[in-house]
Write an enzyme that holds these catalytic residues in place. Structure first.
Site, PDB file in Angstrom:
ATOM      1  N   LYS A   1       2.311   3.017   2.781  1.00  0.00           N
ATOM      2  CA  LYS A   1       1.997   2.114   1.659  1.00  0.00           C
ATOM      3  C   LYS A   1       1.478   2.941   0.495  1.00  0.00           C
ATOM      4  O   LYS A   1       0.586   3.761   0.680  1.00  0.00           O
ATOM      5  CB  LYS A   1       0.949   1.099   2.117  1.00  0.00           C
ATOM      6  CG  LYS A   1       0.323   0.288   1.003  1.00  0.00           C
ATOM      7  CD  LYS A   1      -1.181   0.132   1.191  1.00  0.00           C
ATOM      8  CE  LYS A   1      -1.913   1.445   1.070  1.00  0.00           C
ATOM      9  NZ  LYS A   1      -3.374   1.346   1.031  1.00  0.00           N
TER      10      LYS A   1
ATOM     11  N   ASP B   1      -5.767  -4.014   4.783  1.00  0.00           N
ATOM     12  CA  ASP B   1      -4.412  -3.720   4.296  1.00  0.00           C
ATOM     13  C   ASP B   1      -3.314  -4.213   5.231  1.00  0.00           C
ATOM     14  O   ASP B   1      -2.129  -4.096   4.915  1.00  0.00           O
ATOM     15  CB  ASP B   1      -4.228  -2.208   4.120  1.00  0.00           C
ATOM     16  CG  ASP B   1      -4.967  -1.676   2.913  1.00  0.00           C
ATOM     17  OD1 ASP B   1      -5.476  -2.491   2.118  1.00  0.00           O
ATOM     18  OD2 ASP B   1      -5.029  -0.446   2.762  1.00  0.00           O
TER      19      ASP B   1
HETATM   20  O1  C5P Z   1     -10.621  -3.505   6.458  1.00  0.00           O
HETATM   21  P1  C5P Z   1     -10.605  -2.020   6.449  1.00  0.00           P
HETATM   22  O2  C5P Z   1     -11.184  -1.442   7.709  1.00  0.00           O
HETATM   23  O3  C5P Z   1      -9.287  -1.465   6.108  1.00  0.00           O
HETATM   24  O4  C5P Z   1     -11.563  -1.594   5.263  1.00  0.00           O
HETATM   25  C1  C5P Z   1     -12.279  -0.402   5.302  1.00  0.00           C
HETATM   26  C2  C5P Z   1     -13.527  -0.534   4.436  1.00  0.00           C
HETATM   27  O5  C5P Z   1     -13.141  -0.522   3.075  1.00  0.00           O
HETATM   28  C3  C5P Z   1     -14.331  -1.787   4.624  1.00  0.00           C
HETATM   29  O6  C5P Z   1     -15.227  -1.680   5.689  1.00  0.00           O
HETATM   30  C4  C5P Z   1     -15.039  -1.889   3.289  1.00  0.00           C
HETATM   31  O7  C5P Z   1     -16.156  -1.014   3.282  1.00  0.00           O
HETATM   32  C5  C5P Z   1     -14.024  -1.331   2.318  1.00  0.00           C
HETATM   33  N1  C5P Z   1     -13.244  -2.377   1.623  1.00  0.00           N
HETATM   34  C6  C5P Z   1     -13.825  -3.045   0.566  1.00  0.00           C
HETATM   35  N2  C5P Z   1     -13.110  -4.011  -0.090  1.00  0.00           N
HETATM   36  C7  C5P Z   1     -11.849  -4.307   0.271  1.00  0.00           C
HETATM   37  C8  C5P Z   1     -11.240  -3.627   1.341  1.00  0.00           C
HETATM   38  C9  C5P Z   1     -11.970  -2.653   2.012  1.00  0.00           C
HETATM   39  O8  C5P Z   1     -14.974  -2.794   0.215  1.00  0.00           O
HETATM   40  N3  C5P Z   1     -11.173  -5.253  -0.404  1.00  0.00           N
END
Ligand code: C5P
Length: 302
Positions: free
Chosen positions: A15, A145
């Protein structure tokens, strides 16, 4: 009812966040985003077998650093979307660097979800329906994502990553992807962000051609690039190397890094740029790629 005696292989394309604006932060800590994503013709491969126990095997050049334990994101997808008393083994062929801003684990999770759906509905090569609200919520819990990677189509994505508007007739782009071999923690990059309330992206150019898209992209940003550079100064070197290649129209970081991309007018320009970067830095992960629609699920008999 699951079809037995079949394996399903699902492609997990990289991506690329062509632009990413952080427009706010919710009280739950997550950030509001406005991002344009496209998907590469390189990626990982996830194969599910319905008749071989419950192993998770990781192969491929990027396998180092992938947890093959219960923490693995593919196990989380199986726990949520697969009936526990039905056999399911998972083969992950890992090509993308881990924690690198180009999907990685999210793309693998999305590919596993698509493959599970294909095993149940056996839709063969037909495009699957977009996941419903309940599945999207569950996929988002697995990783912000993951829902956009399930579609793996060019899209403008807003909210926390769950509001996905696919863009039809998106121009084909040619890119070089470069990662300096440093894993980056997404939460740390968000934590290092100075300004959390930035302007959203402007309206996409209309008509949308490769030329108008490039002009539009030049006027957008990746708001995570500056904080990522404070954590991994090497990213600046990556951007300079890409920007110095012949024909490069835009050099930018994807996601929370450290992978950066360069965009070119033709595939052979991207191929030559990749060779030029490899010549300077043979220790970096460098690939040329065309960002275009993919054949995502390819079922085959065992
Ligand atoms: O959901 P994922 O594990 O991919 O996201 C990793 C981290 O990125 C989250 O724990 C958060 O700290 C941050 N994040 C965020 N806002 C988003 C997506 C991710 O702050 N929209």
């Amino acid at each position: 009812m699951v079809r037995k005696g079949f394996a399903v292989t699902s492609f997990a394309p990289a991506k690329i966040n062509l632009a990413l604006h952080v427009t706010g932060q919710h009280e739950n800590g997550y950030h509001l985003l406005d991002t344009l994503v496209a998907f590469a013709d390189i990626g990982d491969r996830v194969t599910l077998h319905t008749e071989r126990g419950s192993a998770l095997r990781v192969t491929g050049p990027g396998r180092a650093g992938v947890p093959a334990s219960d923490d693995n994101i593919l196990r989380k997808v199986a726990a949520r979307f697969w009936t526990q008393d039905e056999a399911l083994s998972i083969d992950l062929e890992k090509h993308l660097p881990v924690a690198s801003g180009i999907g990685g684990g999210s793309a693998d999770a999305a590919a596993a979800y698509r493959a599970m759906k294909a095993l149940r509905t056996w839709t063969k090569r037909q495009r699957q329906d977009a996941p419903g609200r309940e599945d999207t919520d569950a996929l988002f819990q697995i990783g912000a994502d993951v829902p956009m990677c399930v579609l793996s189509e060019p899209a403008r994505v807003q909210g926390f990553g769950e509001k996905i508007a696919p863009i039809k007739d998106f121009p084909v782009l040619h890119a070089v992807l470069v990662n300096p071999g440093v894993a980056v923690s997404t939460p740390k990059v968000f934590a290092a962000l100075q300004d959390r309330v930035n302007a959203p992206m402007t309206a996409l150019s209309d008509p949308l051609t490769a030329v108008t898209l490039m002009d539009w992209l030049q006027a957008q940003r990746n708001d995570l690039q500056a904080p990522a550079i404070t954590l991994v100064p090497n990213i600046e070197d990556v951007l300079t190397r890409i920007g110095d290649t012949q024909g490069c129209r835009l050099a930018r970081m994807s996601g929370s890094g450290a992978t950066c991309f360069g965009l070119y007018g033709a595939r052979d320009e991207a191929d030559q740029a990749a060779e030029a970067v490899i010549a300077c830095r043979p220790d970096w992960w460098v690939r040329s790629s065309t960002l275009t629609g993919q054949d995502l699920v390819a079922p085959k008999p065992l």
